[in-house]
Design a protein around this motif. Structure first.
Motif, PDB file in Angstrom:
ATOM      1  N   ARG A 210       0.830  -1.206   0.000  1.00 38.14           N
ATOM      2  CA  ARG A 210       0.000   0.000   0.000  1.00 38.14           C
ATOM      3  C   ARG A 210       0.867   1.260   0.000  1.00 38.14           C
ATOM      4  O   ARG A 210       0.526   2.272  -0.624  1.00 38.14           O
ATOM      5  N   ASN A 211       1.998   1.221   0.697  1.00 33.44           N
ATOM      6  CA  ASN A 211       2.878   2.390   0.757  1.00 33.44           C
ATOM      7  C   ASN A 211       3.595   2.650  -0.575  1.00 33.44           C
ATOM      8  O   ASN A 211       3.984   3.787  -0.868  1.00 33.44           O
ATOM      9  N   THR A 212       3.766   1.601  -1.367  1.00 34.00           N
ATOM     10  CA  THR A 212       4.487   1.737  -2.642  1.00 34.00           C
ATOM     11  C   THR A 212       3.529   1.774  -3.826  1.00 34.00           C
ATOM     12  O   THR A 212       3.974   1.886  -4.975  1.00 34.00           O
ATOM     13  N   GLU A 213       2.231   1.689  -3.572  1.00 38.31           N
ATOM     14  CA  GLU A 213       1.247   1.532  -4.642  1.00 38.31           C
ATOM     15  C   GLU A 213       1.259   2.701  -5.637  1.00 38.31           C
ATOM     16  O   GLU A 213       1.225   2.493  -6.852  1.00 38.31           O
ATOM     17  N   LYS A 214       1.356   3.921  -5.150  1.00 41.59           N
ATOM     18  CA  LYS A 214       1.351   5.080  -6.049  1.00 41.59           C
ATOM     19  C   LYS A 214       2.593   5.111  -6.937  1.00 41.59           C
ATOM     20  O   LYS A 214       2.509   5.405  -8.136  1.00 41.59           O
ATOM     21  N   LYS A 215       3.731   4.785  -6.351  1.00 43.99           N
ATOM     22  CA  LYS A 215       4.971   4.768  -7.129  1.00 43.99           C
ATOM     23  C   LYS A 215       4.922   3.660  -8.181  1.00 43.99           C
ATOM     24  O   LYS A 215       5.351   3.852  -9.325  1.00 43.99           O
ATOM     25  N   LEU A 216       4.389   2.509  -7.792  1.00 47.03           N
ATOM     26  CA  LEU A 216       4.254   1.398  -8.732  1.00 47.03           C
ATOM     27  C   LEU A 216       3.325   1.759  -9.890  1.00 47.03           C
ATOM     28  O   LEU A 216       3.623   1.477 -11.058  1.00 47.03           O
ATOM     29  N   ALA A 217       2.205   2.402  -9.567  1.00 49.91           N
ATOM     30  CA  ALA A 217       1.244   2.793 -10.599  1.00 49.91           C
ATOM     31  C   ALA A 217       1.871   3.772 -11.583  1.00 49.91           C
ATOM     32  O   ALA A 217       1.652   3.679 -12.805  1.00 49.91           O
ATOM     33  N   ARG A 218       2.681   4.700 -11.071  1.00 46.59           N
ATOM     34  CA  ARG A 218       3.333   5.688 -11.938  1.00 46.59           C
ATOM     35  C   ARG A 218       4.322   5.006 -12.894  1.00 46.59           C
ATOM     36  O   ARG A 218       4.336   5.299 -14.102  1.00 46.59           O
ATOM     37  N   GLU A 219       5.131   4.096 -12.358  1.00 39.92           N
ATOM     38  CA  GLU A 219       6.114   3.409 -13.199  1.00 39.92           C
ATOM     39  C   GLU A 219       5.445   2.465 -14.194  1.00 39.92           C
ATOM     40  O   GLU A 219       5.916   2.308 -15.322  1.00 39.92           O
ATOM     41  N   GLN A 220       4.343   1.837 -13.801  1.00 43.05           N
ATOM     42  CA  GLN A 220       3.639   0.944 -14.715  1.00 43.05           C
ATOM     43  C   GLN A 220       2.937   1.715 -15.841  1.00 43.05           C
ATOM     44  O   GLN A 220       2.819   1.211 -16.966  1.00 43.05           O
ATOM     45  N   LYS A 235      14.237  -1.569 -20.055  1.00 45.88           N
ATOM     46  CA  LYS A 235      14.779  -0.909 -18.869  1.00 45.88           C
ATOM     47  C   LYS A 235      13.666  -0.574 -17.869  1.00 45.88           C
ATOM     48  O   LYS A 235      13.819  -0.757 -16.660  1.00 45.88           O
ATOM     49  N   GLN A 236      12.544  -0.093 -18.391  1.00 48.19           N
ATOM     50  CA  GLN A 236      11.418   0.253 -17.524  1.00 48.19           C
ATOM     51  C   GLN A 236      10.804  -1.001 -16.905  1.00 48.19           C
ATOM     52  O   GLN A 236      10.368  -0.979 -15.755  1.00 48.19           O
ATOM     53  N   ARG A 237      10.773  -2.098 -17.674  1.00 47.68           N
ATOM     54  CA  ARG A 237      10.246  -3.369 -17.136  1.00 47.68           C
ATOM     55  C   ARG A 237      11.080  -3.837 -15.948  1.00 47.68           C
ATOM     56  O   ARG A 237      10.551  -4.292 -14.932  1.00 47.68           O
ATOM     57  N   LEU A 238      12.408  -3.702 -16.080  1.00 49.12           N
ATOM     58  CA  LEU A 238      13.294  -4.071 -14.970  1.00 49.12           C
ATOM     59  C   LEU A 238      13.062  -3.172 -13.757  1.00 49.12           C
ATOM     60  O   LEU A 238      13.116  -3.637 -12.613  1.00 49.12           O
ATOM     61  N   LYS A 239      12.795  -1.901 -14.017  1.00 56.02           N
ATOM     62  CA  LYS A 239      12.541  -0.956 -12.921  1.00 56.02           C
ATOM     63  C   LYS A 239      11.285  -1.355 -12.147  1.00 56.02           C
ATOM     64  O   LYS A 239      11.269  -1.352 -10.906  1.00 56.02           O
ATOM     65  N   VAL A 240      10.212  -1.710 -12.884  1.00 61.56           N
ATOM     66  CA  VAL A 240       8.968  -2.150 -12.237  1.00 61.56           C
ATOM     67  C   VAL A 240       9.183  -3.460 -11.498  1.00 61.56           C
ATOM     68  O   VAL A 240       8.698  -3.647 -10.376  1.00 61.56           O
ATOM     69  N   ALA A 241       9.939  -4.380 -12.121  1.00 59.52           N
ATOM     70  CA  ALA A 241      10.203  -5.679 -11.494  1.00 59.52           C
ATOM     71  C   ALA A 241      10.984  -5.518 -10.191  1.00 59.52           C
ATOM     72  O   ALA A 241      10.717  -6.220  -9.204  1.00 59.52           O
ATOM     73  N   LYS A 242      11.931  -4.593 -10.169  1.00 61.76           N
ATOM     74  CA  LYS A 242      12.715  -4.366  -8.950  1.00 61.76           C
ATOM     75  C   LYS A 242      11.861  -3.767  -7.837  1.00 61.76           C
ATOM     76  O   LYS A 242      12.071  -4.062  -6.654  1.00 61.76           O
ATOM     77  N   LEU A 243      10.898  -2.920  -8.206  1.00 60.49           N
ATOM     78  CA  LEU A 243       9.984  -2.369  -7.207  1.00 60.49           C
ATOM     79  C   LEU A 243       9.138  -3.479  -6.575  1.00 60.49           C
ATOM     80  O   LEU A 243       8.980  -3.549  -5.356  1.00 60.49           O
ATOM     81  N   HIS A 244       8.584  -4.353  -7.421  1.00 58.55           N
ATOM     82  CA  HIS A 244       7.802  -5.485  -6.916  1.00 58.55           C
ATOM     83  C   HIS A 244       8.664  -6.399  -6.037  1.00 58.55           C
ATOM     84  O   HIS A 244       8.213  -6.886  -4.994  1.00 58.55           O
ATOM     85  N   GLU A 245       9.904  -6.618  -6.471  1.00 59.03           N
ATOM     86  CA  GLU A 245      10.805  -7.491  -5.712  1.00 59.03           C
ATOM     87  C   GLU A 245      11.144  -6.881  -4.354  1.00 59.03           C
ATOM     88  O   GLU A 245      11.228  -7.596  -3.349  1.00 59.03           O
ATOM     89  N   LYS A 246      11.320  -5.577  -4.318  1.00 59.15           N
ATOM     90  CA  LYS A 246      11.617  -4.914  -3.041  1.00 59.15           C
ATOM     91  C   LYS A 246      10.456  -5.060  -2.060  1.00 59.15           C
ATOM     92  O   LYS A 246      10.663  -5.375  -0.880  1.00 59.15           O
ATOM     93  N   VAL A 247       9.219  -4.857  -2.547  1.00 58.54           N
ATOM     94  CA  VAL A 247       8.043  -5.020  -1.689  1.00 58.54           C
ATOM     95  C   VAL A 247       7.957  -6.449  -1.172  1.00 58.54           C
ATOM     96  O   VAL A 247       7.692  -6.696   0.013  1.00 58.54           O
TER      97      VAL A 247
END
Length: 305
Positions: A210-220, A235-247
């Protein structure tokens, strides 16, 4: 005898990455080919194509010029793919709730394959893991493996962010010691705080998704507007994947620490039996239920007690 698995991060070189990619592709192709074969056979005369028949057909197929590329992959990994398919088929007919086996997509960025240790073809020593067809792969061995443990199998996986991991399964003699139960604790699922125990305490669950949801939505959103097949999209796909992996890593770390504290303090834990899948599909609770990771938490508790 009991089993224990250790998961280590691998650091393959460029040549080994190519071999791993070929193995992932061959395993996926074998699974999809014989899944289609099983479906057609069942539609024709309601019979199942057994693992033995599939293995014989695969051996003959590898001798042909069209499918000669299968020889480049670990033969045991291909056999394991057929075994997994056979198990998935049997599980569906025994318990239809598990769902019918699905085809593996080439576009899916999470890949894995399993191989079995036979005649010492897999070894781990001095920070290196020896794999069939791949060779010596460097890994981060952060756990000391007891000498009496016997290596059984290895599952090699690649995350969407491009990291490689090896889950190594060992077998060892386990002597179960009877223990008198003295301390008990009851846990009740809580949508906001993960759980509420019988003492009235609740953990301060940070709600990472929930805390990362807005950032994830923006990158997606940025990802969806990029041209397919371009370097910028990758490159952007990897960025989104790393965000999901961090969560995912944050959630897993919190659940490990909470389950360890409870397992150290109590001898017996009583938990209510809930169908989390059904709960996530009803009343728009999907994100909150998934963010809590209640199922993962109960699994951690089960093996730590």
């Amino acid at each position: 005898m009991a089993n224990r698995a250790y998961k280590f991060r691998m650091y393959p070189n460029d040549e080994q990455k190519i071999l791993l990619a070929k193995t992932f592709g061959c395993v996926r192709m074998v699974y999809n080919h014989w899944l289609d074969r099983k479906i057609r056979q069942y539609k024709e005369d309601k019979t199942n194509v057994t693992y033995t028949i599939c293995a014989k057909e695969m051996a003959a197929m590898k001798k042909t010029e069209e499918y000669g590329f299968l020889k480049e992959a670990d033969s045991i990994a291909l056999q394991q793919s057929l075994r997994h398919l056979d198990t998935a088929f049997q599980n569906f007919f025994k318990q239809p709730k598990t769902g019918f086996p699905r085809f593996k997509s080439k576009k899916r960025n999470k890949n894995s394959y399993s191989t079995v240790c036979i005649n010492g073809n897999i070894t781990i020593s001095n920070g290196y893991l020896k794999l069939p067809k791949i060779g010596q792969v460097r890994l981060k061995q952060h756990r000391i493996i007891p000498e009496e443990y016997r290596l059984k199998s290895v599952t090699v996986s690649q995350t969407p962010s491009g990291k490689y991991y090896a889950s190594i399964l060992f077998e060892y003699e386990d002597q179960v010691q009877e223990k008198e139960l003295q301390k008990f604790l009851g846990l009740d699922f809580s949508m906001h705080e993960l759980y509420r125990d019988s003492n009235g305490k609740e953990p301060a669950y940070p709600r990472y998704y929930r805390n990362t949801e807005k950032k994830l939505a923006r990158e997606q959103r940025r990802l969806s507007k990029m041209q397919k097949g371009s370097n910028n999209r990758n490159k952007q796909r990897l960025k989104v994947a790393k965000l999901h992996e961090k969560v995912s890593n944050q959630r897993k770390d919190f659940l490990h620490k909470q389950s360890r504290q409870i397992a150290n303090a109590y001898d017996c834990i009583c938990i209510e039996d809930l169908d989390m899948k059904a709960m996530s599909r009803s009343l728009k609770f999907g994100k909150s239920v998934s963010d809590n990771g209640w199922g993962m938490f109960t699994t951690f508790l089960r093996y730590k007690l």
